[in-house]
Design an enzyme around this catalytic site. Sequence first.
Site, PDB file in Angstrom:
ATOM      1  N   ARG A 225       0.827  -1.219   0.000  1.00 35.19           N
ATOM      2  CA  ARG A 225       0.000   0.000   0.000  1.00 35.19           C
ATOM      3  C   ARG A 225       0.854   1.259   0.000  1.00 35.19           C
ATOM      4  NH1 ARG A 225      -2.152   2.771   4.259  1.00 35.19           N
ATOM      5  NH2 ARG A 225      -1.799   1.038   5.693  1.00 35.19           N
ATOM      6  N   HIS A 226       0.477   2.222  -0.865  1.00 34.89           N
ATOM      7  CA  HIS A 226       1.143   3.521  -0.893  1.00 34.89           C
ATOM      8  C   HIS A 226       0.645   4.341   0.291  1.00 34.89           C
ATOM      9  CE1 HIS A 226       2.473   7.480  -2.198  1.00 34.89           C
ATOM     10  NE2 HIS A 226       3.202   6.898  -3.144  1.00 34.89           N
ATOM     11  N   PRO A 227       1.545   5.020   1.006  1.00 35.06           N
ATOM     12  CA  PRO A 227       1.112   5.736   2.209  1.00 35.06           C
ATOM     13  C   PRO A 227       0.328   7.007   1.947  1.00 35.06           C
ATOM     14  CG  PRO A 227       3.447   6.114   1.815  1.00 35.06           C
ATOM     15  CD  PRO A 227       3.007   5.084   0.822  1.00 35.06           C
ATOM     16  N   CYS A 232      -4.265   2.358  -3.704  1.00 36.63           N
ATOM     17  CA  CYS A 232      -2.994   2.101  -4.391  1.00 36.63           C
ATOM     18  C   CYS A 232      -2.295   0.983  -3.640  1.00 36.63           C
ATOM     19  CB  CYS A 232      -2.134   3.354  -4.439  1.00 36.63           C
ATOM     20  SG  CYS A 232      -0.610   3.148  -5.394  1.00 36.63           S
TER      21      CYS A 232
END
Length: 380
Positions: A225-227, A232
């Site tokens: 997961r994109h922060p 995403c």
Amino acid sequence: MSLPLAGVTIVDFSRILSGPYATMILADLGAVVIKVERPGRGDGARALPPLKDGKSGFFAAINRGKRSIALDLEAEADRSLLDRLLDRADVLVENFRPGVMARHGLDWEALRPRLPRLIYASVSGYGQTGPDAKRPAYDAVVQARGGLMGLTGTADAPARAGSSVGDLAGGMFLTHGILAALYDREKTGRGRRVDIGLLDAQLALMEQAVPQTALGPAPQASGTRHPALAPCEAVAASDGPFMLAAGTDAQFERLCLALQLPLAEDPRFADNAARLAHVRLLKRLIEAATLEHPRSHWLSRLTAAGVPCAPIQSMEQVMKDPQLLSRNMIVDVLDRYGRASFKAAGNPIKMSEMEDRPARPAAPELDGNRADILRWLGGD
């Protein structure tokens, strides 16, 4: 066609990865790279796996198209030969710990008075200054200290990135520094000292983590997961996960249409900030739809809808990816007889009037170019 660095000569003392990666890029762009190696053993990368007929595929990939001369820096004749090489060089590259080159009288301060046009480029674990400058470092050590390892994997299982990004980042920034110094020399006639620390380069890659940590709270490891974007991350289909990245409101709306989910009008998912606040719920709702069909179904449907997505490919699949193959990003490295011997990643720098060949010249045999180098220097 011409290569943009044709006519640039680099004397390369570096070994293993960070320095050789930089000089590989410069060689691909047309520079003549002369590796100065230890007699007998040479660059330690020559022994690294994978091996084929006693030759290292790692060494071949990173040192393709370079030349090699073995020099004993304690021997008067070899030292004289090195001095003649440096007289003809535009750039010196080294990746020893600070102080090693000085012991041989080959540091920046010693060479600058005699060679004012020489660009002196160093990459080391911690750079040339600071309390830890002389400490040894490896890629994994830099990944750990620079924060990347703590953000890769999960909170209870930190992980090294799957490639040596600490070393590679140092090599790429070294390349940038050398190119900037070459450009500056065209204007001033003077060389410059380029100093790259692997730890510095690693931190420079933390594009989102640094400002987020400064403002708080600090980011944590979150798997795929994109922060700062949602959705995403990898999501599950009926036969396994695929990567989904709908980072804008418009892409999220197209995703909802493709999945036939009425989420775009839900205030909990109205914009990226709201989606981040409810990211775990959002993933569950998305997977309630994606689990009904296999990955191929969703990759086809989402691509048609203009939603960024991709399969999570193995390296075997990457090596056959038609997009990468169409851009010569998987190339053959030839042996000294001109036969395809190893595979390597190609040059991602595509430029007009620069040939992008599907094969690259061989990596040099240890001391294999001594005679040619002597002839070039005009000696016996």
